[in-house]
Design a protein around this motif. Structure first.
Motif, mmCIF file in Angstrom:
data_model
loop_
_atom_site.group_PDB
_atom_site.id
_atom_site.type_symbol
_atom_site.label_atom_id
_atom_site.label_comp_id
_atom_site.label_asym_id
_atom_site.label_seq_id
_atom_site.Cartn_x
_atom_site.Cartn_y
_atom_site.Cartn_z
ATOM 1 N N TYR A 133 7.807 -1.077 77.182
ATOM 2 C CA TYR A 133 8.278 -2.388 76.153
ATOM 3 C C TYR A 133 7.840 -3.940 77.244
ATOM 4 C CZ TYR A 133 11.373 -6.042 75.210
ATOM 5 O OH TYR A 133 12.072 -7.394 74.610
ATOM 6 N N PHE A 136 4.548 -4.202 76.787
ATOM 7 C CA PHE A 136 3.593 -4.827 76.033
ATOM 8 C C PHE A 136 4.220 -6.603 76.199
ATOM 9 C CE2 PHE A 136 3.943 -0.356 73.654
ATOM 10 C CZ PHE A 136 2.551 -0.647 73.882
ATOM 11 N N LYS A 143 -0.763 -13.355 77.247
ATOM 12 C CA LYS A 143 -2.193 -13.274 76.516
ATOM 13 C C LYS A 143 -2.341 -14.786 75.920
ATOM 14 C CE LYS A 143 -3.924 -11.283 71.534
ATOM 15 N NZ LYS A 143 -3.315 -10.621 69.959
ATOM 16 N N SER A 152 -1.930 -1.873 77.488
ATOM 17 C CA SER A 152 -0.900 -2.633 76.834
ATOM 18 C C SER A 152 -1.842 -1.964 75.932
ATOM 19 C CB SER A 152 -0.848 -3.753 76.209
ATOM 20 O OG SER A 152 -0.016 -4.850 75.483
ATOM 21 N N ASP A 153 -3.246 -2.755 75.970
ATOM 22 C CA ASP A 153 -3.305 -2.042 74.721
ATOM 23 C C ASP A 153 -4.584 -0.697 74.797
ATOM 24 O OD1 ASP A 153 -4.601 -4.517 73.806
ATOM 25 O OD2 ASP A 153 -6.573 -4.850 75.393
ATOM 26 N N LYS A 156 -1.292 1.272 72.986
ATOM 27 C CA LYS A 156 -0.050 0.570 71.590
ATOM 28 C C LYS A 156 -0.317 1.633 70.111
ATOM 29 C CE LYS A 156 -1.676 -4.132 71.409
ATOM 30 N NZ LYS A 156 -2.392 -4.686 70.995
ATOM 31 N N HIS A 159 2.531 4.058 70.936
ATOM 32 C CA HIS A 159 3.833 3.462 71.178
ATOM 33 C C HIS A 159 4.385 1.860 69.611
ATOM 34 C CE1 HIS A 159 4.964 5.997 74.126
ATOM 35 N NE2 HIS A 159 3.775 5.654 74.901
ATOM 36 N N SER A 160 3.403 1.777 68.707
ATOM 37 C CA SER A 160 3.508 1.041 67.599
ATOM 38 C C SER A 160 4.980 0.525 67.683
ATOM 39 C CB SER A 160 3.179 0.704 66.464
ATOM 40 O OG SER A 160 3.629 2.809 65.361
ATOM 41 N N TYR A 163 6.220 -1.687 70.469
ATOM 42 C CA TYR A 163 4.884 -2.709 70.660
ATOM 43 C C TYR A 163 5.743 -3.706 69.352
ATOM 44 C CZ TYR A 163 1.226 -6.025 70.132
ATOM 45 O OH TYR A 163 0.767 -7.251 70.286
ATOM 46 N N THR A 164 6.174 -3.282 68.400
ATOM 47 C CA THR A 164 6.898 -3.877 67.449
ATOM 48 C C THR A 164 8.250 -4.972 67.790
ATOM 49 O OG1 THR A 164 5.699 -2.672 65.814
ATOM 50 C CG2 THR A 164 8.040 -3.986 65.023
ATOM 51 N N GLU A 167 7.352 -7.727 70.346
ATOM 52 C CA GLU A 167 6.276 -8.690 69.591
ATOM 53 C C GLU A 167 7.383 -9.496 68.995
ATOM 54 O OE1 GLU A 167 2.310 -8.856 67.024
ATOM 55 O OE2 GLU A 167 4.228 -7.677 66.277
#
Length: 204
Positions: A133, A136, A143, A152-153, A156, A159-160, A163-164, A167
């Motif tokens: 987490y 991300f 960024k 991170s890429d 991702k 571990h969607s 990431y959400t 975000e």
């Protein structure tokens, strides 16, 4: 404000032999670093180490750190070596008070979002999820400064949901509340050092 944040892995089997024997040999010296009722408290510490060094409270572990720091006052690397020999692996440190504060703020936001509470000792799997987490979250910060984070890429896709979560937290933060962009180095390093580790992580 915390001066530094230490990250520790333990080897209870080594500690119950080496650290326990050292305490028995040098208990008078260690007792100088334990407040009132030192003999009673010292016996509790010894009993816990005989069972598992991970049963020590944060305060008890700090007493041991103070003792080792006193034994090797001018040699931080020797302190780490001697702790390792006695079953306590100080494997990483965040030395800057400002960075510690920012790291702990990311942790507090994560705890609030996931409704988890991290004590000073946490199992590696839960700690690993927090680190992903953090990778991300800090990647999103960077960024904005047009800096890429390859790790991170890479993470991702698997571990969607984390990431959400990161975000959502990123967009909740007001610009002035966002943390130091250099923080990503700590998350990346800690992830690399713990991703295959199965024991407990202690934050001190």
């Amino acid at each position: 404000m915390e001066e530094a944040l230490l990250f520790i892995k333990t080897n209870p089997n080594i500690a119950k032999i080496n650290l326990y024997n050292k305490l028995c040999r040098e208990e008078e010296e260690l007792s100088k670093f334990i407040p009132a009722n030192s003999q009673t408290d010292l016996e509790k510490i010894k009993e816990k180490i005989k069972d598992s060094v991970e049963e020590l409270s944060k305060k008890e572990l700090l007493h041991i750190f103070s003792w080792f720091s006193h034994l090797y006052p001018s040699n931080p690397e020797e302190i780490k070596t001697q702790l390792f020999v006695h079953g306590i692996d100080l494997f990483y440190e965040i030395p800057s008070p400002d960075h510690v504060q920012h790291f702990l703020q990311v942790l507090a936001d994560y705890e609030k979002s996931t409704q988890q509470h991290f004590d000073y000792i946490v199992n590696a799997q839960n700690f690993n999820q927090f680190l992903i987490y953090g990778i991300f979250f800090t990647a999103l910060l960077n960024k904005e400064h047009e800096e890429e984070n390859i790790l991170s890429d890479y993470l991702k896709a698997d571990h969607s949901s984390l990431y959400t979560l990161a975000e959502n937290q990123f967009y909740l933060k007001k610009p002035e509340e966002k943390t130091d962009t250099n923080l990503h180095l700590y998350f990346n390093d800690l992830y690399d050092l713990t991703k295959f580790y199965k024991g407990s992580i202690i934050q001190l």
